[in-house]
Design an enzyme around this catalytic site. Structure first.
Site, PDB file in Angstrom:
ATOM      1  N   GLU A  63      11.282 -11.856  34.150  1.00 11.27           N
ATOM      2  CA  GLU A  63      10.469 -10.656  33.934  1.00 11.27           C
ATOM      3  C   GLU A  63       9.130 -10.780  34.640  1.00 11.27           C
ATOM      4  O   GLU A  63       8.776 -11.854  35.153  1.00 11.27           O
ATOM      5  CB  GLU A  63      10.227 -10.465  32.429  1.00 11.27           C
ATOM      6  CG  GLU A  63       9.409 -11.620  31.835  1.00 11.27           C
ATOM      7  CD  GLU A  63       9.145 -11.504  30.343  1.00 11.27           C
ATOM      8  OE1 GLU A  63       9.933 -10.860  29.634  1.00 11.27           O
ATOM      9  OE2 GLU A  63       8.127 -12.073  29.894  1.00 11.27           O
ATOM     10  N   HIS A  65       4.932  -8.735  34.328  1.00 12.86           N
ATOM     11  CA  HIS A  65       4.086  -7.795  33.589  1.00 12.86           C
ATOM     12  C   HIS A  65       2.651  -7.997  34.041  1.00 12.86           C
ATOM     13  O   HIS A  65       2.333  -8.986  34.715  1.00 12.86           O
ATOM     14  CB  HIS A  65       4.216  -8.015  32.077  1.00 12.86           C
ATOM     15  CG  HIS A  65       4.454  -9.444  31.685  1.00 12.86           C
ATOM     16  ND1 HIS A  65       3.528 -10.421  31.934  1.00 12.86           N
ATOM     17  CD2 HIS A  65       5.517 -10.073  31.136  1.00 12.86           C
ATOM     18  CE1 HIS A  65       4.015 -11.578  31.514  1.00 12.86           C
ATOM     19  NE2 HIS A  65       5.228 -11.411  31.038  1.00 12.86           N
ATOM     20  N   HIS A  69       0.214 -15.318  31.409  1.00 10.90           N
ATOM     21  CA  HIS A  69       0.598 -16.336  30.437  1.00 10.90           C
ATOM     22  C   HIS A  69      -0.121 -17.639  30.764  1.00 10.90           C
ATOM     23  O   HIS A  69      -0.259 -18.002  31.937  1.00 10.90           O
ATOM     24  CB  HIS A  69       2.091 -16.663  30.521  1.00 10.90           C
ATOM     25  CG  HIS A  69       3.016 -15.581  30.054  1.00 10.90           C
ATOM     26  ND1 HIS A  69       2.825 -14.872  28.901  1.00 10.90           N
ATOM     27  CD2 HIS A  69       4.177 -15.121  30.588  1.00 10.90           C
ATOM     28  CE1 HIS A  69       3.826 -14.017  28.751  1.00 10.90           C
ATOM     29  NE2 HIS A  69       4.650 -14.137  29.756  1.00 10.90           N
ATOM     30  N   HIS A 103       8.791 -14.437  36.526  1.00 14.66           N
ATOM     31  CA  HIS A 103       8.820 -15.767  35.925  1.00 14.66           C
ATOM     32  C   HIS A 103      10.010 -15.908  34.986  1.00 14.66           C
ATOM     33  O   HIS A 103      10.467 -14.936  34.379  1.00 14.66           O
ATOM     34  CB  HIS A 103       7.515 -16.084  35.185  1.00 14.66           C
ATOM     35  CG  HIS A 103       7.159 -15.088  34.125  1.00 14.66           C
ATOM     36  ND1 HIS A 103       6.610 -13.862  34.416  1.00 14.66           N
ATOM     37  CD2 HIS A 103       7.272 -15.135  32.774  1.00 14.66           C
ATOM     38  CE1 HIS A 103       6.386 -13.200  33.290  1.00 14.66           C
ATOM     39  NE2 HIS A 103       6.798 -13.937  32.272  1.00 14.66           N
ATOM     40  N   CYS A 117       2.595 -20.689  24.422  1.00 14.44           N
ATOM     41  CA  CYS A 117       2.298 -19.623  25.375  1.00 14.44           C
ATOM     42  C   CYS A 117       1.204 -18.743  24.794  1.00 14.44           C
ATOM     43  O   CYS A 117       1.366 -18.156  23.723  1.00 14.44           O
ATOM     44  CB  CYS A 117       3.552 -18.795  25.669  1.00 14.44           C
ATOM     45  SG  CYS A 117       3.245 -17.424  26.809  1.00 14.44           S
TER      46      CYS A 117
HETATM   47 MN    MN Z   1       6.509 -13.102  30.254  1.00 12.06          MN
END
Ligand code: MN
Length: 152
Positions: A63, A65, A69, A103, A117
Site C-alpha cells: 500500500e 498513503h 510510518h 511499502h 509502527c
Molecule cells: Mn502503511
C-alpha cells in the site's frame, strides 16, 4: 495512579490490557496472518504507536498513503519493500516510510516478524496498487521475487 500509567509486558509480545486485534477488516485489503495491538492512542498526542506481528511467511498489505510510518523491528526477521528497494530487516532496525511510497513487510519463513509502527493519529486511507502500479514495481530489481507469492 491512572490505570494506563503502566501496562506490563506479557510473554509473547503482548501487553496487559492491550487487545490483540485483526490487522484490517476481512476483505478490506490483501494480507496474510497479521495482528495489531494499539499501544498508545491518547488525544494528548498527534500520533499512535502500534505493534504489528506478521506470522512466519505472512505479509502486510502492499500500500501507499500520504501519512508516513516510523517503524522499529522488535522481533524476528524478514524483508520489506519501501519505494523501489527491498531491504532485509531484523530486530531493532529502523525503517522510515515516506509519503506516497509503496511499502510491504514480509516475515521470514521460520519466525514471526514483529514491529512497532508510529503514525499520525489522523491519517488518510491507504491506496492499493492498480495493475499498472504492480507491473512497474515488478520491473524493479528484486521486487518481482519479493512479491511472490502473488499478493492478489
Ligand atoms: Mn502503511
Amino acid at each position: 495512579m491512572k490505570t494506563n500509567t503502566l501496562r506490563k509486558a506479557l510473554p509473547g509480545f503482548r501487553w496487559r490490557g492491550v487487545d490483540v486485534r485483526p490487522y484490517k477488516a476481512d476483505g478490506e485489503a490483501p494480507f496474510r496472518d497479521v495482528t495489531r495491538q494499539v499501544l498508545f492512542d491518547d488525544a494528548a498526542h498527534a500520533s499512535q504507536l502500534r505493534y504489528f506481528e506478521i506470522g512466519a511467511n505472512g505479509w502486510s498489505t502492499l500500500e501507499r498513503h500520504h501519512h508516513t510510518h516510523a517503524v522499529m523491528i522488535l522481533r524476528g526477521s524478514g524483508r520489506c519493500l519501501v519505494g523501489d528497494e527491498v531491504f532485509d530487516v531484523a530486530a531493532h532496525d529502523l525503517v522510515t516510510v515516506p509519503p506516497l511510497t509503496w511499502h510491504q513487510f514480509r516475515a521470514a519463513p521460520d519466525e514471526p516478524l514483529g514491529f512497532l509502527c508510529m503514525v499520525n493519529a489522523e491519517r488518510d486511507r491507504p491506496q492499493l496498487p492498480a495493475a499498472d502500479d504492480l507491473r512497474q514495481l515488478r520491473e524493479l530489481p528484486g521486487v518481482a521475487e519479493f512479491l511472490e507469492p502473488p499478493i492478489r
